[in-house]
Design a protein around this motif. Structure first.
Motif, short mmCIF file in Angstrom:
data_model
loop_
_atom_site.label_atom_id
_atom_site.label_comp_id
_atom_site.label_asym_id
_atom_site.label_seq_id
_atom_site.Cartn_x
_atom_site.Cartn_y
_atom_site.Cartn_z
N CYS A 98 -3.42 12.47 -2.19
CA CYS A 98 -2.50 11.36 -1.92
C CYS A 98 -1.87 11.60 -0.55
O CYS A 98 -1.26 12.63 -0.33
CB CYS A 98 -1.39 11.30 -2.97
N ASP A 113 -7.26 -0.28 -8.23
CA ASP A 113 -7.75 -1.54 -7.65
C ASP A 113 -9.08 -1.36 -6.93
O ASP A 113 -9.97 -2.21 -7.05
CB ASP A 113 -6.71 -2.11 -6.69
N VAL A 114 -9.22 -0.26 -6.19
CA VAL A 114 -10.44 -0.04 -5.42
C VAL A 114 -11.62 0.27 -6.33
O VAL A 114 -12.73 -0.20 -6.10
CB VAL A 114 -10.23 1.11 -4.39
N ILE A 134 0.82 -1.21 0.00
CA ILE A 134 0.00 0.00 0.00
C ILE A 134 0.86 1.26 0.00
O ILE A 134 0.33 2.36 -0.14
CB ILE A 134 -1.00 0.03 1.19
N GLN A 154 -1.67 2.82 -7.25
CA GLN A 154 -2.34 1.67 -7.86
C GLN A 154 -3.61 1.31 -7.07
O GLN A 154 -4.55 0.72 -7.62
CB GLN A 154 -1.40 0.47 -7.93
N LEU A 155 -3.66 1.69 -5.80
CA LEU A 155 -4.85 1.44 -4.99
C LEU A 155 -6.09 2.10 -5.60
O LEU A 155 -7.19 1.56 -5.50
CB LEU A 155 -4.66 1.97 -3.56
N MET A 181 1.20 6.91 -0.34
CA MET A 181 0.18 5.97 -0.78
C MET A 181 0.52 5.46 -2.18
O MET A 181 0.89 6.23 -3.05
CB MET A 181 -1.18 6.66 -0.82
N ASN A 182 0.41 4.16 -2.38
CA ASN A 182 0.61 3.58 -3.69
C ASN A 182 -0.61 3.91 -4.56
O ASN A 182 -1.71 3.43 -4.29
CB ASN A 182 0.79 2.07 -3.58
#
Length: 132
Positions: free
Chosen positions: A79, A105-106, A3, A101-102, A98-99
């Motif tokens: 972010c 994905d979310v 994360i 990519q979350l 914070m990554n």
């Protein structure tokens, strides 16, 4: 997937905060919010903890693109970048972003993928600059 994009600095907390702000700025991020978790927990709960600061970083052009792709993405912005003293090593300060990519994905929103990749590239550059 982690994360966070992170690094450990052998420096003081205050120096790490200043360097983090500079590194973010160099990548086009401004700090919109700042939460001093240590002070808040002390004031509200009389709880002690190490230095812990949450910086709400925003790159306006990228945020605009993300909000255009998915209006609800504002729930995950800005972010967060955390600067905190390492409780296991008083001479170290951790910086964690914070990554992005979350966000993809979310939301499962494919339009966000190129934006997340660009944000990740900029946050990684900022984190890497801290080591120099």
């Amino acid at each position: 997937m982690s994360i966070a994009l992170a690094t450990t600095l052998k420096t003081s907390f205050d120096d790490a905060v200043a360097r983090t702000r500079e590194a973010l700025s160099a990548q086009g991020f401004g700090v919109l919010t700042e939460i001093d978790v240590k002070a808040t927990l002390k004031n509200k709960l009389d709880a002690d903890m190490e230095n812990y600061l949450i910086l709400g970083a925003c790159n306006p052009p990228l945020a605009h693109r993300a909000i255009t792709a998915n209006r609800q993405i504002g729930l995950l912005l800005p972010c967060n970048v955390v600067v905190r003293s390492d409780p296991d090593d008083p001479e170290s300060t951790l910086v964690e972003a914070m990554n992005p990519q979350l966000l993809v994905d979310v939301t499962d929103e494919p339009e966000l993928q190129p934006i997340a990749e660009e944000v990740a590239e900029k946050l990684k550059a900022a984190i890497e600059a801290l080591g120099n």
